[in-house]
Each structure stands twice: as structure tokens, then as C-alpha cells.
Design an enzyme around this catalytic site. Sequence first.
Site, PDB file in Angstrom:
ATOM      1  N   GLU A  98      35.961  30.837   5.414  1.00 27.49           N
ATOM      2  CA  GLU A  98      36.456  31.821   4.440  1.00 27.49           C
ATOM      3  C   GLU A  98      35.998  33.219   4.854  1.00 27.49           C
ATOM      4  OE1 GLU A  98      38.469  32.929   2.568  1.00 27.49           O
ATOM      5  OE2 GLU A  98      38.140  32.419   0.470  1.00 27.49           O
ATOM      6  N   ASP A  99      36.785  34.222   4.480  1.00 28.91           N
ATOM      7  CA  ASP A  99      36.415  35.589   4.844  1.00 28.91           C
ATOM      8  C   ASP A  99      35.241  36.113   4.025  1.00 28.91           C
ATOM      9  OD1 ASP A  99      37.920  35.672   2.501  1.00 28.91           O
ATOM     10  OD2 ASP A  99      39.392  37.121   3.226  1.00 28.91           O
ATOM     11  N   ASP A 102      33.037  36.140  -3.196  1.00 26.89           N
ATOM     12  CA  ASP A 102      32.875  37.217  -4.160  1.00 26.89           C
ATOM     13  C   ASP A 102      32.414  36.592  -5.485  1.00 26.89           C
ATOM     14  OD1 ASP A 102      33.196  39.873  -5.078  1.00 26.89           O
ATOM     15  OD2 ASP A 102      35.237  39.489  -5.719  1.00 26.89           O
ATOM     16  N   PHE A 151      34.009  47.233  -2.015  1.00 25.08           N
ATOM     17  CA  PHE A 151      35.261  46.632  -1.542  1.00 25.08           C
ATOM     18  C   PHE A 151      35.431  46.929  -0.057  1.00 25.08           C
ATOM     19  CE2 PHE A 151      39.712  45.744  -0.985  1.00 25.08           C
ATOM     20  CZ  PHE A 151      39.849  44.591  -1.745  1.00 25.08           C
ATOM     21  N   ARG A 164      44.214  44.783   7.505  1.00 27.31           N
ATOM     22  CA  ARG A 164      43.687  43.535   8.077  1.00 27.31           C
ATOM     23  C   ARG A 164      43.368  43.677   9.557  1.00 27.31           C
ATOM     24  NH1 ARG A 164      44.509  39.325   4.398  1.00 27.31           N
ATOM     25  NH2 ARG A 164      46.452  39.408   3.240  1.00 27.31           N
TER      26      ARG A 164
END
Length: 177
Positions: A98-99, A102, A151, A164
Amino acid sequence: MTDPNLRVLIPADKIRSRIRELGEQISRDYPTGNLHMICILKGATYFMADLSRAMRRDVFVDFMGISSYGKAKRSSGEVKVTKDLDISLEGASVLIVEDIVDSGVTLNYLMNLLEQRRPESIRIAALLDKPERRVSPVHVHYVGFQIPDQFVVGYGLDYAEKYRNLDDICVLDGAAE
Ligand code: IMP
Ligand code: MG
């Protein structure tokens, strides 16, 4: 790319060397057996491409699409599978790739879903972790970098599908989350 709203947080060379370390560590932890790396689309595709090549053993790669509902609904744990896996997980060691973690809602849901498919084990590798934001408990075995509650975009992470393809991970100022 020069964008006044972007500030480099983790430069490309640091990302590269950390992923190499992770690949070696994970390879040592799984000396035998089938290892299925499951990339969560789309943000983790760049991490998956580099992490899988940093592995010192054979792996299967597969992809899963997940969409979280709007902000208000996210914390209720409402998550939808938009693309399912191609390969069965029965008896396999599974590594979710997973990136970023959060709130933890997405991974908490996914762990429960994949456990029902009777794999031998499931672990999570996340490139980034924002621990301050956690609302759902999730144990992340392999973390690239812990970051503050900001963010970020780049290296697969987007803001409204943009950014991206940046090499570096950057803080995006003024992003309305
Ligand atoms: P969670 O369910 O709140 O843990 O959501 C995780 C997902 O939210 C990630 O897979 C990303 O798609 C997205 N996300 C969370 N934080 C960021 C960020 O800082 N930049 C870009 N996407 C983010
Ligand atoms: Mg994502």
C-alpha cells in the site's frame, strides 16, 4: 516540474535506498513458500514496481482496486472492491503493498476481507505511515517512512489524479483533503 505548491519531503534517492532495504528485509523474513504481493491500485503501483524488484526471491504479483467512500462515510468503514484479485490466496503468504496508511480504514477492511480467503498469513508493507491520523487499528509490519499529518503527493500518490508521476514525495500545500 516547478510548482509553487510543492515542497520535497522525501527525495527520490532516499525512496530508492529505503525500498532496497525493505526488499532485503522482507526477503529474509520469507525464505520459503509462495509469497503473493498484492498491490492496492492505483497509488501503490510505483512502490510495487520497485519493491518487487528489490526482493531477493520469487514472488507472485497481483492487483486489487479499492475505493473508499466520501470523507464522512470513510470512518464508518465503507469500502468497495472495484477490481478483485486474479490468483487464489489459499495457503499463501500474502503481503499487501500500500502507498500510505492514514485513518487505517481501508487496510482494516481489506485485512478482514482477505483473511476469509484462507491464506497462510497476511502482512502489510506501506511506503508511508501517518500514525497521528489513525482511527482504525491496523498493524503495519513494514513501513518505509513515518510522516507527519500533511497531505503528500508523488511517487504514485495523487491529489485528484494529479502528481502521481513525480519522482519525489512532496507536501502539497493548500490541498483541501
Ligand atoms: P485510509 O483508509 O484513511 O488509511 O486511506 C488510505 C488511502 O487514502 C491511501 O491509500 C491513499 O489513497 C489516500 N491518502 C491518504 N493520505 C494521503 C496523502 O497524504 N496523499 C495522497 N493520498 C492519501
Ligand atoms: Mg490508495
